[in-house]
Design a protein around this motif. Structure first.
Motif, PDB file in Angstrom:
ATOM      1  N   VAL A  73      -3.986   2.481  -0.502  1.00 26.09           N
ATOM      2  CA  VAL A  73      -5.301   2.740   0.108  1.00 26.09           C
ATOM      3  C   VAL A  73      -5.358   4.205   0.500  1.00 26.09           C
ATOM      4  N   LEU A  74      -6.338   4.895  -0.015  1.00 24.94           N
ATOM      5  CA  LEU A  74      -6.526   6.323   0.278  1.00 24.94           C
ATOM      6  C   LEU A  74      -7.479   6.458   1.458  1.00 24.94           C
ATOM      7  N   TYR A  75      -7.061   7.209   2.481  1.00 22.94           N
ATOM      8  CA  TYR A  75      -7.875   7.426   3.685  1.00 22.94           C
ATOM      9  C   TYR A  75      -8.319   8.888   3.723  1.00 22.94           C
TER      10      TYR A  75
ATOM     11  N   TYR B 109      -1.482  13.583 -11.504  1.00 23.57           N
ATOM     12  CA  TYR B 109      -0.215  12.854 -11.562  1.00 23.57           C
ATOM     13  C   TYR B 109      -0.414  11.343 -11.706  1.00 23.57           C
ATOM     14  N   GLY B 110      -1.669  10.923 -11.848  1.00 18.93           N
ATOM     15  CA  GLY B 110      -1.942   9.516 -12.074  1.00 18.93           C
ATOM     16  C   GLY B 110      -1.559   8.620 -10.926  1.00 18.93           C
ATOM     17  N   VAL B 111      -1.569   9.119  -9.697  1.00 19.71           N
ATOM     18  CA  VAL B 111      -1.231   8.298  -8.534  1.00 19.71           C
ATOM     19  C   VAL B 111      -2.256   7.174  -8.424  1.00 19.71           C
ATOM     20  N   PRO B 112      -1.849   5.938  -8.449  1.00 25.70           N
ATOM     21  CA  PRO B 112      -2.823   4.845  -8.417  1.00 25.70           C
ATOM     22  C   PRO B 112      -3.453   4.702  -7.034  1.00 25.70           C
ATOM     23  N   VAL B 113      -4.758   4.579  -7.019  1.00 23.18           N
ATOM     24  CA  VAL B 113      -5.513   4.325  -5.781  1.00 23.18           C
ATOM     25  C   VAL B 113      -6.292   3.039  -5.996  1.00 23.18           C
ATOM     26  N   ASP B 114      -5.960   2.038  -5.216  1.00 26.02           N
ATOM     27  CA  ASP B 114      -6.609   0.738  -5.378  1.00 26.02           C
ATOM     28  C   ASP B 114      -7.889   0.616  -4.567  1.00 26.02           C
ATOM     29  N   SER B 115      -8.005   1.355  -3.481  1.00 27.41           N
ATOM     30  CA  SER B 115      -9.230   1.344  -2.676  1.00 27.41           C
ATOM     31  C   SER B 115      -9.245   2.587  -1.800  1.00 27.41           C
TER      32      SER B 115
ATOM     33  N   ILE C 172     -13.928   2.052  -7.971  1.00 28.34           N
ATOM     34  CA  ILE C 172     -12.808   1.802  -7.069  1.00 28.34           C
ATOM     35  C   ILE C 172     -13.407   1.289  -5.764  1.00 28.34           C
ATOM     36  N   PRO C 173     -12.921   0.189  -5.211  1.00 29.09           N
ATOM     37  CA  PRO C 173     -13.474  -0.317  -3.947  1.00 29.09           C
ATOM     38  C   PRO C 173     -13.479   0.765  -2.865  1.00 29.09           C
ATOM     39  N   PHE C 174     -14.573   0.827  -2.143  1.00 30.74           N
ATOM     40  CA  PHE C 174     -14.762   1.894  -1.157  1.00 30.74           C
ATOM     41  C   PHE C 174     -15.442   1.323   0.082  1.00 30.74           C
TER      42      PHE C 174
ATOM     43  N   ALA D 113       2.132  -4.697   5.605  1.00 34.46           N
ATOM     44  CA  ALA D 113       3.307  -4.418   4.776  1.00 34.46           C
ATOM     45  C   ALA D 113       2.969  -4.344   3.305  1.00 34.46           C
ATOM     46  N   GLN D 114       1.839  -4.925   2.877  1.00 34.23           N
ATOM     47  CA  GLN D 114       1.454  -4.907   1.462  1.00 34.23           C
ATOM     48  C   GLN D 114       0.544  -3.725   1.134  1.00 34.23           C
ATOM     49  N   GLU D 115       0.388  -2.813   2.073  1.00 36.19           N
ATOM     50  CA  GLU D 115      -0.478  -1.640   1.850  1.00 36.19           C
ATOM     51  C   GLU D 115       0.336  -0.368   2.020  1.00 36.19           C
ATOM     52  N   LEU D 116       0.209   0.520   1.049  1.00 33.47           N
ATOM     53  CA  LEU D 116       0.763   1.861   1.175  1.00 33.47           C
ATOM     54  C   LEU D 116      -0.389   2.815   1.480  1.00 33.47           C
ATOM     55  N   SER D 117      -0.385   3.367   2.676  1.00 38.67           N
ATOM     56  CA  SER D 117      -1.497   4.214   3.127  1.00 38.67           C
ATOM     57  C   SER D 117      -1.253   5.660   2.723  1.00 38.67           C
ATOM     58  N   ILE D 118      -2.267   6.263   2.126  1.00 40.45           N
ATOM     59  CA  ILE D 118      -2.238   7.695   1.821  1.00 40.45           C
ATOM     60  C   ILE D 118      -3.305   8.344   2.697  1.00 40.45           C
ATOM     61  N   ILE D 119      -2.890   9.045   3.730  1.00 40.70           N
ATOM     62  CA  ILE D 119      -3.815   9.602   4.726  1.00 40.70           C
ATOM     63  C   ILE D 119      -3.942  11.100   4.485  1.00 40.70           C
TER      64      ILE D 119
END
Length: 729
Positions: free
Chosen positions: A28-30, A51-57, A174-176, A228-234
């Motif tokens: 999740v990108l913040y 770099y193709g970093v995947p962003v799911d939402s 992408i979900p937003f 725990a199932q989310e990797l946050s990119i802030i």
């Protein structure tokens, strides 16, 4: 509180035990707000795509919500950058415009304004908005004299950002979601355009007042709860090692946001320091900050996303359709007339807003774009009352005190009633005016006026005129009526009528003690083409063409009632003005006039004489050779038939200018009342001070012919002048 390392260790532990797989880990990108945040976020997004970093939402607020809304809908990053650089949007991007002083180059309205009239006669003016409550009690509110440019900025800023989002017809790829506030706590809401715009730190409007700016809560978009199932990119735009700047409110918000950010699990994309404040430097900083964190993404087990597919260019709206349903029926017809359907793109609402608020009766304005492209227009109106006192005059008519009361009102049409008068040592006048605008199909205006005045030139000024041509005083009781039709932004046609009654006091040595009476009646058609400032003498740029055609009939009484037969009149005046640099203005103009009546057996000839020389001068056409030449009757520039060419140039700053006017005048009639030859030259060097309605024009003026042309070098032959105020009689 767990650090990003702790969270990754926990995720790996879950993977080892089989309770969790890396493929199910959602990123999740913040994206938050802050100064320069859109540019920093843009750099981070470039790195994500590179770099193709995947962003799911994506979860975002403030400026991050605007950037994220565009990006998640598939708008290419290059297109987003072009949009941010667009002149219509660039002044606002990244700034907190809800603060008392914004950094977007716009100043809030001053709390104190010296009440000098914007135009017209030099005067001190007070303006009030008048309302009536349910108990029929009157209330007044002081209003600014200047059009509220901040209202225009607010309305257009909101519309510009709405338009940038509504350009994208497709749904989010992408979900937003937008992170906002509820009871002071962050909440995640939908990602619709209204929700994105409400989170922007723009000036609040009545509609947006219930939606606090994203700059207030939250400043950064952050995970609301640990998952725990989310990797946050802030993505945090404020550098780690940078002083906390801004007013007290802004500093407190930034400090509070930094404290919360320090305790957040996830990957924080943040620059250490940024010394270069250019936009490109912030983009590069965002790219580098994410690039340095690439090692943290190994937990994604090699997942890579291709962002190059299914991208759509951002195409702006070509035409807006205004909707006036929110406006009261009394004002709707008048408001509609300000929208020019020939305007396209953002030009249409810009011209509409600027033109509308020129009328002080429009109290507020808001523009709200709909997904269909319709623009909902909201405007309120209030009766406006003005009171003004001041003065004007010259060394031709002396000083005069001035007073005025006016009312601006809108009830299906725009109504302006002006009651004005002046009083001097010898001259006085009362000049009421009634203007009714936006009639019928909204292109028509109707104007009524009445002049009851007496004008007496000073003896020193009149001494330059031969006694047989002097008009010692003139009394007027004139009724005027104009019917105007506005063709478009540049063209106007009007039918102008005057029904006059004039009394002239002439030199008794030549004409005895009787007053001369004249009763002019003159219907005229007037065509005007104007591009630029409507100022015959001191426009900075543009061009204008004025053509009058009609006829005049004059009855007069000098003891024996008589009448001058109806004669035809045709006048034309064209000018072109250019300012090659801001402080230099050049102007070239040409003008001419002809008057004729049909004399049986002689064809078309010059109009019949009054057999009274001053009246013959008064009712000839008076050439506007220079600004001062229009002050009083000048026999040298009065003729039934003339042609003229004018040139003028000026060096001017904010308030002060040095001007020189010159004109060549040819009298085809060879007027018997002129002492000079038919070819004349006018020279008028002058200084001018102009601040709002306060104008002072002073200099020297001289008229010569071929035989006396060399006299232009002799200052002793010039007539000095000074005039305070722009006025016409």
């Amino acid at each position: 509180m767990r650090s990003v390392v702790g969270k990754i260790v926990a995720i790996l532990a879950l993977c080892v035990t089989g309770a969790f797989s890396a493929e199910n880990l959602k990123t999740v990108l913040y994206l938050g707000g802050g100064e320069r945040s859109p540019w920093f976020q843009l750099g981070a997004l470039y790195a994500i795509e590179e770099y193709g970093v995947p962003v799911d939402s994506v979860v975002a607020t403030s400026w991050g919500a605007w950037v994220a809304s565009l990006w998640t809908r598939g708008v290419p990053l290059d297109d987003i950058q072009k949009m941010m650089l667009d002149s219509a949007i660039a002044p606002f991007v990244g700034h907190d415009l809800s603060a008392p002083e914004s950094k977007a180059g716009y100043r809030q309205t001053d709390s104190y304004e010296f009440p000098i009239s914007i135009s017209g006669i030099p005067s001190i003016r007070k303006r009030f908005a008048v309302t009536v409550d349910s108990s029929f009690s009157f209330h007044s509110e002081s209003k600014s004299l200047s059009p509220d440019s901040m209202q225009v900025v607010r309305a257009l800023a909101r519309l510009r950002f709405q338009e940038s989002l509504y350009r994208q017809r497709s749904l989010a790829k992408i979900p937003f979601a937008v992170q906002s506030c509820e009871s002071g706590k962050p909440v995640v809401i939908g990602g619709s355009t209204p929700e994105v715009v409400a989170s922007l730190p723009l000036w609040k409007t009545k509609n947006a007042s219930e939606n606090p700016s994203g700059e207030l809560c939250p400043y950064y978009a952050l995970p609301i709860e640990d998952n725990a199932q989310e990797l946050s990119i802030i993505v945090a735009s404020d550098p780690l090692r940078a002083p906390v700047e801004g007013d007290e409110r802004t500093r407190l918000i930034k400090q509070h946001a930094a404290e919360i950010l320090a305790s957040q699990p996830g990957i924080v994309v943040r620059a250490h320091t940024i010394l270069d404040t250019s936009r490109s430097a912030w983009i590069q900083a965002g790219f580098s900050a994410l690039e340095k964190q690439l090692a943290q993404f190994k937990v994604l087990n090699g997942r890579r996303m291709d962002y190059s597919v299914d991208r759509s260019a951002a195409k702006p709206w070509f035409r807006f359709e205004p909707s006036y349903d929110s406006i009261s029926p009394e004002a709707q017809n008048a408001v509609k007339s300000y929208w020019d359907k020939s305007d396209t793109g953002m030009v249409a609402p810009e011209n509409f807003a600027l033109d509308l608020l020129q009328n002080p009766a429009y109290d507020s304005l808001n523009l709200d774009m709909q997904p269909s492209g319709n623009v909902s227009v909201e405007a309120s109106v209030k009766p406006i009352v003005d009171f003004a006192v001041g003065g004007f005059g010259s060394n031709a008519i002396g000083p005069n005190a001035y007073a005025e009361a006016s009312v601006h009102y809108i009830d299906h049409v725009e109504i302006e009633l002006v009651m004005a008068g002046f009083w001097g040592e010898h001259s006085y006048g009362f000049r009421p005016r009634l203007n009714i605008s936006k009639l019928w199909n909204r292109h028509w205006d109707l104007q009524f006026g009445y002049d009851y005045l007496k004008l007496v030139p000073l003896k020193g000024f009149n001494g330059n005129v031969h006694r047989s041509l002097r008009i010692l005083s003139e009394e007027r009781s004139d009724l005027t009526m104009n019917l105007l039709y506005t063709v478009d932004n540049h063209q106007r046609v009007s039918a102008e009528f005057i029904f006059g009654s004039r009394y002239y006091d002439l030199d008794t040595a030549y004409y005895g003690g009787r007053e001369m009476k004249a009763y002019p009646v003159s219907p005229m058609l007037h065509y005007r083409y104007l591009n630029g400032t409507d100022d015959n003498w001191f426009a900075n740029n543009g061009y204008a063409l004025n053509v009058w055609g009609g006829f005049e009939s004059i009855g007069f009484d000098d003891g024996i009632i008589d009448v001058v037969p109806i004669y035809w009149k045709l006048l034309a005046d064209a000018r072109y003005t250019i300012s090659p640099v801001r402080f230099v203005t050049l102007n070239a103009a040409a003008a001419g006039a002809i008057e004729r009546y049909h004399d049986e057996g002689h064809g078309y000839v010059s109009p019949k004489s009054f057999d009274k020389a001053p009246l013959d001068v008064a009712y000839r056409q008076h050439a506007a050779a220079t600004p001062w030449s229009t002050e009083w009757y000048n026999p040298e520039l009065s003729s039934h038939e003339y042609a003229m060419f004018r040139l003028n140039a000026g060096l001017h700053g904010n308030y002060l200018g040095a001007w020189i006017f010159g004109a060549y005048y040819h009298d085809f009639e060879d007027s018997p009342f002129a002492e000079l030859d038919v070819d004349k030259f006018v020279l008028e060097p002058a200084l001018r001070f102009a601040y709002k309605s306060v104008t002072v024009y002073a200099g020297l003026s001289r008229v010569v012919d071929y035989g006396t042309f060399s006299d232009l070098t002799h200052l002793s032959g010039y007539n000095y002048f000074i005039r305070v105020g722009n006025y016409e009689f």
